[in-house]
Enzyme design. Structure first.
Site, short mmCIF file in Angstrom:
data_model
loop_
_atom_site.label_atom_id
_atom_site.label_comp_id
_atom_site.label_asym_id
_atom_site.label_seq_id
_atom_site.Cartn_x
_atom_site.Cartn_y
_atom_site.Cartn_z
N GLU A 104 0.83 -1.21 0.00
CA GLU A 104 0.00 0.00 0.00
C GLU A 104 0.86 1.26 0.00
O GLU A 104 1.98 1.25 0.53
CB GLU A 104 -0.91 0.00 1.24
CG GLU A 104 -2.35 -0.37 0.95
CD GLU A 104 -3.12 0.71 0.19
OE1 GLU A 104 -2.53 1.49 -0.58
OE2 GLU A 104 -4.35 0.76 0.37
N ASP A 105 0.33 2.30 -0.56
CA ASP A 105 1.04 3.58 -0.57
C ASP A 105 0.92 4.28 0.78
O ASP A 105 1.90 4.68 1.38
CB ASP A 105 0.52 4.48 -1.71
CG ASP A 105 -1.00 4.62 -1.73
OD1 ASP A 105 -1.69 3.99 -0.89
OD2 ASP A 105 -1.51 5.37 -2.57
N ASP A 108 -4.46 5.78 5.96
CA ASP A 108 -4.97 6.97 6.62
C ASP A 108 -6.04 6.51 7.62
O ASP A 108 -5.71 6.11 8.73
CB ASP A 108 -5.51 7.91 5.53
CG ASP A 108 -6.00 9.23 6.07
OD1 ASP A 108 -5.65 9.58 7.21
OD2 ASP A 108 -6.73 9.94 5.35
N PHE A 157 -2.08 16.25 3.96
CA PHE A 157 -2.37 15.62 2.67
C PHE A 157 -1.11 15.66 1.82
O PHE A 157 -0.60 16.72 1.50
CB PHE A 157 -3.54 16.31 1.97
CG PHE A 157 -4.03 15.49 0.81
CD1 PHE A 157 -4.85 14.39 1.02
CD2 PHE A 157 -3.62 15.79 -0.48
CE1 PHE A 157 -5.27 13.61 -0.04
CE2 PHE A 157 -4.05 15.01 -1.55
CZ PHE A 157 -4.86 13.92 -1.33
N VAL A 158 -0.61 14.48 1.47
CA VAL A 158 0.66 14.40 0.74
C VAL A 158 0.45 13.91 -0.69
O VAL A 158 -0.53 13.22 -0.99
CB VAL A 158 1.68 13.49 1.47
CG1 VAL A 158 2.11 14.13 2.78
CG2 VAL A 158 1.11 12.10 1.72
N ARG A 170 1.22 12.39 -9.25
CA ARG A 170 1.76 11.05 -8.96
C ARG A 170 3.22 10.94 -9.41
O ARG A 170 3.98 10.14 -8.88
CB ARG A 170 0.95 9.97 -9.69
CG ARG A 170 -0.49 9.85 -9.22
CD ARG A 170 -1.11 8.58 -9.80
NE ARG A 170 -2.57 8.56 -9.70
CZ ARG A 170 -3.25 8.15 -8.63
NH1 ARG A 170 -2.60 7.76 -7.55
NH2 ARG A 170 -4.55 8.16 -8.63
#
Ligand code: IMP
Ligand code: MG
Length: 190
Positions: A104-105, A108, A157-158, A170
């Protein structure tokens, strides 16, 4: 975004530069390769955000493995989780009896991953572990054990290194924080 403007102009701050990311990905790859020595895991990546991480991580693992790709949607184009998860693209091969590593990236709220884990567990894998590049624990709603974490980051938020805002950014080579003016302003032109 104006024609000719640089993507980098929309970045308020670089949180993790490309060297920091590359160094940590190399460590994670070596750790996973050693933990899975003698096994043949399947890396299941979640598109689209995790594709950059997956591409680097798999090359940092000296281990026979295969990969599969799923695509889920939970966010639409905004910055808040809706809790609604939709499968856009399913696995290509069965994972029954396999050692699955979910790549996973970012985690959250954890709602997306929670859904995915239940979905994968139903398919009878031998084991499931999770590797995520970024852990944002501040807003966690689902209780999830993450086996391998790249970086724990604050509740901001990145974007970049695969992560998007409204499908943009991206391709930034680092993880950065978007200028709030970008997402409080008008939506980007399609
Ligand atoms: P969760 O369900 O809230 O854990 O959200 C998981 C997904 O939301 C991630 O796989 C990302 O696609 C997206 N996401 C969460 N936080 C961020 C962020 O800071 N930047 C970009 N995407 C994010
Ligand atoms: Mg996303």
């Amino acid at each position: 975004m104006m024609v000719g403007a640089s993507l980098h102009d929309d970045v308020e701050e670089i949180l993790l530069d490309s060297q920091a990311v590359a160094g940590r990905v190399a460590e994670l790859g070596a750790q996973i390769a050693s933990d899975y020595a003698g096994r043949d895991p399947v890396l299941v990546s979640v598109l689209k955000g995790a594709m950059v991480f997956m591409a680097d991580l798999m090359r940092a693992m000296d281990l026979p493995c295969s990969i599969d790709l799923m695509e889920l949607s939970s966010y639409g184009s905004g910055t808040e989780s809706t809790g609604q998860v939709r499968i856009i693209k399913d696995l290509s091969s069965p994972i029954y009896g396999r050692d699955v590593i979910v790549v996973e990236d970012i985690i959250d709220t954890g709602l997306t991953l929670n859904y995915l884990l239940r979905y994968l567990a139903d398919k009878g894998p031998a084991s499931i572990r999770i590797v995520c590049l970024l852990d944002k624990p501040a807003r966690r709603l689902a209780d999830i054990d993450i086996d391998y974490v790249g970086f724990t980051i604050p509740d901001r938020f990145v974007i970049g290194y695969g992560l998007d805002y409204a499908e943009r950014y991206r391709n930034l080579p680092y993880v950065g924080v978007l200028k709030p003016s970008v997402y409080s302003g008008p939506p980007p032109e399609a």
